[in-house]
Write an enzyme that holds these catalytic residues in place. Structure first.
Site, short mmCIF file in Angstrom:
data_model
loop_
_atom_site.label_atom_id
_atom_site.label_comp_id
_atom_site.label_asym_id
_atom_site.label_seq_id
_atom_site.Cartn_x
_atom_site.Cartn_y
_atom_site.Cartn_z
N ILE A 156 0.83 -1.21 0.00
CA ILE A 156 0.00 0.00 0.00
C ILE A 156 0.87 1.26 0.00
CG2 ILE A 156 -1.80 1.28 1.22
CD1 ILE A 156 -2.78 -1.49 2.31
N ASP A 175 10.96 2.31 6.02
CA ASP A 175 10.52 0.95 6.31
C ASP A 175 11.55 0.32 7.23
OD1 ASP A 175 8.36 -1.09 4.71
OD2 ASP A 175 9.97 -2.08 5.81
N ARG A 243 -4.03 0.19 10.80
CA ARG A 243 -4.61 -0.50 11.94
C ARG A 243 -4.77 0.48 13.10
NH1 ARG A 243 -6.49 -3.51 9.26
NH2 ARG A 243 -6.49 -5.78 9.22
N ASP A 267 -9.22 5.78 9.19
CA ASP A 267 -10.12 4.71 8.73
C ASP A 267 -10.21 3.61 9.79
OD1 ASP A 267 -11.75 3.40 6.70
OD2 ASP A 267 -10.08 2.01 6.40
N GLU A 272 -12.41 -0.82 17.83
CA GLU A 272 -13.37 -1.15 16.77
C GLU A 272 -14.20 -2.32 17.25
OE1 GLU A 272 -11.86 -1.60 12.79
OE2 GLU A 272 -10.46 0.05 13.07
N HIS A 290 -13.48 2.01 8.65
CA HIS A 290 -12.69 0.85 8.20
C HIS A 290 -13.18 0.33 6.84
CE1 HIS A 290 -10.02 -2.66 9.79
NE2 HIS A 290 -9.94 -2.56 8.46
N GLY A 292 -11.24 0.84 3.94
CA GLY A 292 -10.12 0.92 2.99
C GLY A 292 -10.25 -0.05 1.82
N ALA A 293 -10.71 -1.26 2.12
CA ALA A 293 -10.79 -2.29 1.08
C ALA A 293 -12.20 -2.41 0.51
CB ALA A 293 -10.36 -3.63 1.67
#
Ligand SMILES: NC(=O)c1ccc[n+]([C@@H]2O[C@H](COP(=O)([O-])OP(=O)(O)OC[C@H]3O[C@@H](n4cnc5c(N)ncnc54)[C@H](O)[C@@H]3O)[C@@H](O)[C@H]2O)c1
Ligand SMILES: O=C(O)[C@H](O)COP(=O)(O)O
Length: 316
Positions: A156, A175, A243, A267, A272, A290, A292-293
């Site tokens: 992503i 990273d 997350r 998001d 949650e 939530h 995103g997908a």
């Protein structure tokens, strides 16, 4: 006949593939507390992020042969334990990357032009206080020419980088593992162009970026808390479409209320599916639940990929 429970649903394209391959697939949404009994009738379960497949459930269902995660994060599944018990675990890691990256920009464009607040106020005050609102939202800024810091340069993170470059942003990327800084952009007509982002440390991102977006898994503690907000530029902004838990929500509220950061786009939430009210009602936070997908395209790709993995598994 192999019986599959798609407890958080599955795209019709995936369901069709499974049915054509001779599987029986139920899309009933069985409540979590009933699963230990009802899942015993199935050979496999597919889930998204809502249903949890923990050790106790795996133990209660000795016939279970496969757990399919329609999505990336497998933090709702006891993966190692399942594998120890001989249960196959599959996810669909790349299918939603583009959708999540686009949502990041939804939040960024929203924040720089106060859309989260004007969408709340216009229905109430738009007709009577139009010019007051026009004034209140007059200090927008452009994304082009600004610096985006990407924390987590995986699938992503790389999609986000491409979009950022496309709108003229400078990109810093961090990273924990070494990575290839080159990303390939596809221009109109199919021409491919390779562009490199600037590799950076987390500290460089915190201190130099105008906007910071998180694309790592959650491990055990927030990545962004009070100390990290303190290092950020005044007026910076953060987006979390990865997350809940990656941002300390108390520290976030403090940074927003003190004016240290200009806005946040979220998001995902620490709690949650019941995020805290002071986060939900904050005028400087752009909110999505939530999703995103949750695009037709991503879910179709996910459904097809998951169905193919399940078919392959049982044909072995
Ligand atoms: N909002 C949604 O609906 C949604 C949808 C899909 C994925 N996600 C989440 O997005 C996140 C990223 O997904 P992805 O597909 O890009 O994963 P990925 O595995 O491709 O990339 C994650 C990257 O983060 C790096 N990383 C891990 N810990 C780090 C740290 N502490 N600091 C910096 N980098 C670190 C890894 O090395 C890896 O390169 C995951 O948490 C996933 O669950 C959310
Ligand atoms: O990790 C993921 O794939 C996302 O969090 C998506 O979650 P969802 O399947 O509940 O949309």
């Amino acid at each position: 006949m192999i019986k599959i429970l798609a407890n958080d649903g599955i795209d019709p394209a995936g369901k069709q593939l499974l049915e054509e391959a001779g599987f029986i697939i139920d899309t009933n949404n069985i409540p979590q507390d009933e699963l230990p009994v009802k899942l015993q009738n199935y050979d496999a379960i597919t889930v998204r992020s809502a249903t949890k497949v923990r050790k106790a459930l795996i133990d209660a269902c000795p016939n279970l042969k496969l757990i399919g995660r329609g999505g990336v994060g497998v933090d709702n599944i006891d993966v190692d334990y399942a594998k120890e018990k001989g249960v196959g675990v599959y996810n669909t890691p790349a299918s939603s990357s583009l959708s999540v990256a686009e949502l990041v920009f939804g939040h960024l464009f929203t924040g720089v032009r106060f859309l989260q607040d004007s969408n709340r106020k216009m229905p109430v005050e738009g007709a009577t206080k139009f010019n007051d609102l026009k004034k209140a939202y007059a200090k927008g800024i452009e994304l082009g020419g600004k610096t985006l810091g990407i924390v987590g340069f995986g699938r992503i993170g790389r999609e986000v980088a491409k979009m950022a470059i496309g709108i003229g942003m400078d990109v810093l990327a961090f990273d924990v593992y070494p990575f290839n800084p080159e990303v390939e952009l596809t221009l109109g007509g199919g021409t491919k162009v390779k562009v490199s982002v600037t590799t950076a440390t987390l500290d460089e991102i915190l201190t130099k970026a105008d906007f910071i977006t998180l694309h790592t898994p959650f491990v055990d503690k927030p990545l962004i808390g009070t100390a990290e907000f303190e290092k950020m530029k005044k007026g910076a902004a953060v987006v979390n479409c990865s997350r809940g838990g990656l941002i300390d929500e108390d520290a976030l509220l403090e940074a927003l209320n003190s004016g240290k950061i200009a806005f946040a786009g979220l998001d995902v939430y620490t709690n949650e599916p019941t995020p805290r009210q002071d986060i939900l009602s904050h005028p400087k936070i752009s909110l999505t639940p939530h999703i995103g997908a949750a695009t037709n395209e991503a879910q179709e790709r996910i459904g097809i990929e998951l169905a193919s993995l399940i078919i392959q598994h049982f044909k072995k």
